[in-house]
Motif scaffolding. Structure first.
Motif, short mmCIF file in Angstrom:
data_model
loop_
_atom_site.label_atom_id
_atom_site.label_comp_id
_atom_site.label_asym_id
_atom_site.label_seq_id
_atom_site.Cartn_x
_atom_site.Cartn_y
_atom_site.Cartn_z
N GLY A 73 -12.54 3.23 -2.92
CA GLY A 73 -11.31 2.75 -2.31
C GLY A 73 -10.26 2.23 -3.28
O GLY A 73 -9.57 1.26 -2.98
N LEU A 74 -10.13 2.87 -4.44
CA LEU A 74 -9.09 2.45 -5.39
C LEU A 74 -7.68 2.76 -4.88
O LEU A 74 -6.75 2.00 -5.14
CB LEU A 74 -9.30 3.12 -6.75
N TYR A 75 -7.52 3.86 -4.18
CA TYR A 75 -6.19 4.23 -3.69
C TYR A 75 -5.71 3.17 -2.70
O TYR A 75 -6.42 2.84 -1.75
CB TYR A 75 -6.20 5.58 -2.98
N ASN A 76 -4.50 2.67 -2.91
CA ASN A 76 -3.95 1.68 -1.99
C ASN A 76 -2.47 1.94 -1.71
O ASN A 76 -1.77 1.10 -1.17
CB ASN A 76 -4.15 0.26 -2.53
N SER A 77 -1.99 3.13 -2.09
CA SER A 77 -0.58 3.47 -1.89
C SER A 77 -0.45 4.98 -1.73
O SER A 77 -1.31 5.73 -2.21
CB SER A 77 0.23 2.97 -3.09
N SER A 78 0.61 5.42 -1.07
CA SER A 78 0.85 6.86 -0.83
C SER A 78 -0.34 7.49 -0.11
O SER A 78 -0.70 8.64 -0.36
CB SER A 78 1.12 7.60 -2.15
N LEU A 79 -0.94 6.76 0.80
CA LEU A 79 -2.16 7.21 1.45
C LEU A 79 -1.93 8.33 2.46
O LEU A 79 -2.87 9.04 2.80
CB LEU A 79 -2.87 6.04 2.13
N ASP A 80 -0.70 8.48 2.92
CA ASP A 80 -0.44 9.54 3.89
C ASP A 80 0.30 10.72 3.27
O ASP A 80 0.76 11.60 3.98
CB ASP A 80 0.31 9.00 5.11
N GLY A 81 0.37 10.75 1.94
CA GLY A 81 0.98 11.89 1.27
C GLY A 81 0.09 13.11 1.37
O GLY A 81 -1.13 13.00 1.46
N GLY A 82 0.70 14.28 1.35
CA GLY A 82 -0.07 15.51 1.49
C GLY A 82 -0.86 15.86 0.24
O GLY A 82 -1.91 16.49 0.34
N THR A 83 -0.38 15.46 -0.92
CA THR A 83 -1.01 15.86 -2.18
C THR A 83 -1.39 14.66 -3.04
O THR A 83 -2.50 14.57 -3.55
CB THR A 83 -0.06 16.77 -2.98
N ARG A 84 -0.45 13.74 -3.23
CA ARG A 84 -0.65 12.62 -4.14
C ARG A 84 -1.31 11.42 -3.46
O ARG A 84 -1.23 11.26 -2.26
CB ARG A 84 0.70 12.19 -4.74
N ARG A 85 -1.89 10.58 -4.29
CA ARG A 85 -2.36 9.25 -3.90
C ARG A 85 -2.02 8.33 -5.07
O ARG A 85 -1.89 8.78 -6.21
CB ARG A 85 -3.87 9.21 -3.67
N ALA A 86 -1.91 7.04 -4.80
CA ALA A 86 -1.54 6.11 -5.86
C ALA A 86 -2.39 4.84 -5.81
O ALA A 86 -2.96 4.49 -4.78
CB ALA A 86 -0.06 5.76 -5.78
N ILE A 87 -2.42 4.19 -6.97
CA ILE A 87 -3.08 2.90 -7.12
C ILE A 87 -2.01 1.94 -7.62
O ILE A 87 -1.47 2.12 -8.72
CB ILE A 87 -4.24 2.96 -8.14
N ASP A 88 -1.66 0.95 -6.81
CA ASP A 88 -0.73 -0.09 -7.23
C ASP A 88 -1.55 -1.25 -7.77
O ASP A 88 -2.45 -1.76 -7.10
CB ASP A 88 0.13 -0.58 -6.06
N ILE A 89 -1.22 -1.66 -8.99
CA ILE A 89 -1.94 -2.76 -9.65
C ILE A 89 -0.95 -3.92 -9.81
O ILE A 89 0.09 -3.76 -10.46
CB ILE A 89 -2.49 -2.33 -11.02
N PHE A 90 -1.27 -5.04 -9.22
CA PHE A 90 -0.40 -6.21 -9.25
C PHE A 90 -0.92 -7.23 -10.26
O PHE A 90 -2.09 -7.21 -10.63
CB PHE A 90 -0.31 -6.83 -7.85
N GLU A 91 -0.03 -8.12 -10.68
CA GLU A 91 -0.38 -9.13 -11.67
C GLU A 91 -1.62 -9.90 -11.22
O GLU A 91 -1.74 -10.30 -10.07
CB GLU A 91 0.78 -10.10 -11.88
N GLY A 92 -2.56 -10.07 -12.14
CA GLY A 92 -3.76 -10.84 -11.86
C GLY A 92 -4.91 -10.04 -11.25
O GLY A 92 -6.02 -10.53 -11.17
N GLU A 93 -4.63 -8.80 -10.82
CA GLU A 93 -5.70 -7.98 -10.25
C GLU A 93 -6.58 -7.43 -11.37
O GLU A 93 -6.10 -7.09 -12.43
CB GLU A 93 -5.12 -6.81 -9.46
#
Length: 113
Positions: A73-93
């Motif tokens: 479950g690393l993906y936490n962004s762009s989850l409904d995109g047809g091709t891409r997925r993203a991981i947003d990393i915030f300060e302190g994570e």
């Protein structure tokens, strides 16, 4: 807020990608006045990801993420995109290094299949 946390995060991401994919090719693309250094891109038999810095996060966008299994479950962004997925990393994570390396190895396997 420590302005350097983003650079440290990008360095950490870069080292994990290099660990996962020793033959990875890094290039800077899309240079412009507002981002003279460009966007780091990482490829191995095709684009794997881009790494972008924003005020509040570092975004790792997986080019073919929808086709790459993400069992932890690393993906936490762009989850409904047809091709891409993203991981947003915030300060302190803290990144799950092992899961991140495994995800990148899977992404390269998708590129090479």
């Amino acid at each position: 807020m420590d302005a350097d946390w983003r650079a440290e995060t990008v360095d950490k991401v870069r080292s994990l990608i290099e660990e996962a994919v020793p033959d990875v090719v890094e290039e800077a693309k899309w240079r412009k006045a507002s981002n003279p250094d460009g966007v780091p891109t990482f490829s191995a038999d095709g684009l794997i990801c881009t790494v972008e810095t924003y005020k509040d996060k570092v975004k790792v966008t997986m080019a073919k993420g929808a086709s790459v299994p993400d069992p932890t479950g690393l993906y936490n962004s762009s989850l409904d995109g047809g091709t891409r997925r993203a991981i947003d990393i915030f300060e302190g994570e803290k990144l799950d290094d092992d899961a991140f390396v495994a995800l990148f190895r899977s992404a390269v396997a998708v590129n090479r299949s």
